[in-house]
Design a protein around this motif. Structure first.
Motif, PDB file in Angstrom:
ATOM      1  N   VAL A  87       0.824  -0.986  -0.535  1.00 35.02           N
ATOM      2  CA  VAL A  87       0.322  -0.530   0.218  1.00 35.02           C
ATOM      3  C   VAL A  87       0.965   1.292   0.210  1.00 35.02           C
ATOM      4  O   VAL A  87       0.728   2.352  -1.006  1.00 35.02           O
ATOM      5  N   ALA A  88       1.905   2.181   0.928  1.00 33.25           N
ATOM      6  CA  ALA A  88       2.605   2.664   0.961  1.00 33.25           C
ATOM      7  C   ALA A  88       2.950   2.707  -0.341  1.00 33.25           C
ATOM      8  O   ALA A  88       3.951   4.079  -0.642  1.00 33.25           O
ATOM      9  N   THR A  89       3.896   1.618  -1.208  1.00 27.81           N
ATOM     10  CA  THR A  89       4.520   1.689  -2.471  1.00 27.81           C
ATOM     11  C   THR A  89       4.032   2.046  -3.288  1.00 27.81           C
ATOM     12  O   THR A  89       3.965   2.942  -3.794  1.00 27.81           O
ATOM     13  N   ALA A  90       2.535   1.558  -3.445  1.00 26.02           N
ATOM     14  CA  ALA A  90       1.471   2.168  -4.419  1.00 26.02           C
ATOM     15  C   ALA A  90       0.846   3.915  -4.177  1.00 26.02           C
ATOM     16  O   ALA A  90       0.622   4.277  -4.760  1.00 26.02           O
ATOM     17  N   LEU A 146      -3.606  -0.079  10.112  1.00 29.25           N
ATOM     18  CA  LEU A 146      -2.590  -0.691   8.787  1.00 29.25           C
ATOM     19  C   LEU A 146      -2.454   0.256   7.467  1.00 29.25           C
ATOM     20  O   LEU A 146      -1.739   0.399   7.085  1.00 29.25           O
ATOM     21  N   ILE A 147      -3.625   1.014   7.556  1.00 28.33           N
ATOM     22  CA  ILE A 147      -3.706   1.524   6.665  1.00 28.33           C
ATOM     23  C   ILE A 147      -3.476   3.369   6.226  1.00 28.33           C
ATOM     24  O   ILE A 147      -2.433   3.407   5.921  1.00 28.33           O
ATOM     25  N   ALA A 148      -3.795   3.492   7.451  1.00 28.82           N
ATOM     26  CA  ALA A 148      -3.360   4.843   8.136  1.00 28.82           C
ATOM     27  C   ALA A 148      -2.169   4.145   8.557  1.00 28.82           C
ATOM     28  O   ALA A 148      -0.918   5.610   7.914  1.00 28.82           O
ATOM     29  N   HIS A 153       3.545   6.437   6.680  1.00 29.48           N
ATOM     30  CA  HIS A 153       5.333   5.686   5.734  1.00 29.48           C
ATOM     31  C   HIS A 153       5.468   6.608   4.201  1.00 29.48           C
ATOM     32  O   HIS A 153       6.552   6.431   3.886  1.00 29.48           O
ATOM     33  N   ALA A 154       4.514   6.145   3.683  1.00 27.51           N
ATOM     34  CA  ALA A 154       4.578   6.428   2.140  1.00 27.51           C
ATOM     35  C   ALA A 154       5.011   8.077   1.994  1.00 27.51           C
ATOM     36  O   ALA A 154       5.464   9.087   1.277  1.00 27.51           O
TER      37      ALA A 154
END
Length: 284
Positions: A87-90, A146-148, A153-154
């Motif tokens: 998710v962070a990569t996207a 986890l999404i937050a 991280h992003a």
């Protein structure tokens, strides 16, 4: 034709030998911790703690790996780490493409200052902002999400991604994008049809940097995630470290499993990373 004097060949050969010796020495220094981690994971704790330690395994025992899979939710932890990293990569990749195009191809007042301020965010240690971010997440009920956490991280790797892609896009002749604009393409079409295909190695590099940054992040993960079922592997493995007892064999066996994914990923796409990081190195 006369032979080249040995006195001429010797300095070059000496330099080559010295270079190889230096390379081997650096490789040994870099690889020794990984080797020691491996032999510690495959032998009994008693053999590991013996003094003086043996430089090779003396009592092969794979109970550490067995206990990792039987006593620990290592699969769940690795799944959480994978979810966070993807998710962070996207998020990072998409926003970095847009931000880099804005800095490299568009002309607007304050562009240089904005780019400078963007990079200065990397000078701020995470430990300084972890408390205010925790308070913000707590008030908005985003703790243990986890999404937050992946958005967080992003946010910290995004400036690096923007600058990597900005250098790559700045290396593309402006005549190409200007011709597309004259032909009726909008900026989004130019970005999608021209910039993205021409900077694909740099985009891969940004994605890999974002993946590694999220995969190995610990400070925000251990602060924002409080439920053991949502632990990423970096936090889950750290819980094995105790004040009175630490199962060294389990800890290092889990660490080896945790390190496999990024190593395999890097080996598979290392040529794209190198070409992506050097893209735009001549013209920036």
């Amino acid at each position: 034709m006369s032979a080249i004097p040995s006195t001429t060949r010797r300095p070059g050969r000496t330099r080559a030998i010295g270079r190889y010796v230096l390379i081997v020495a650096v490789c040994l220094v870099v690889l020794f911790p990984i080797y020691w981690m491996l032999i510690t994971a495959i032998q009994t704790p008693a053999s590991t703690l013996r003094y003086p330690p043996h430089p090779w395994p003396t009592d092969i025992n794979l109970n550490g790996f067995r206990k990792v899979f039987s006593d620990l939710p290592i699969a769940r932890w690795l799944g959480n780490s994978t979810f966070l990293a993807l998710v962070a990569t996207a998020i990072t990749t998409v926003l970095a493409i847009i931000g880099a195009y804005t800095l490299a191809a568009l002309r607007w007042r304050g562009r240089a200052l904005f780019g400078l301020l963007l990079m200065t965010t990397q000078m701020m240690p995470e430990a300084i902002v972890v408390i205010p971010i925790y308070q913000l997440y707590s008030k908005t009920h985003l703790i243990d999400n986890l999404i937050a956490l992946s958005f967080l991280h992003a946010a910290f790797v995004l400036p690096i991604g923007v600058w990597i892609l900005r250098s790559a896009m700045a290396g593309i002749p402006r005549e190409i994008s200007e011709a597309a604009l004259i032909d009726g393409c909008g900026h989004l079409a130019v970005l999608r049809r021209i910039m993205v295909p021409l900077t694909s190695p740099a985009i891969v590099a940004v994605a890999v940097v974002a993946f590694f940054a999220s995969w190995g992040e610990y400070l925000f993960a251990t602060t924002m995630i409080t439920t053991s079922e949502r632990y990423p592997a970096s936090v889950g493995l750290a819980t094995l470290i105790g004040q009175l007892d630490t199962p060294v064999d389990e800890l290092l066996a889990g660490g080896l499993i945790y390190a496999i994914a990024p190593v395999v990923l890097f080996v598979l796409i290392q040529r794209y990373i190198i070409s992506g990081l050097t893209a735009g190195g001549v013209k920036g």
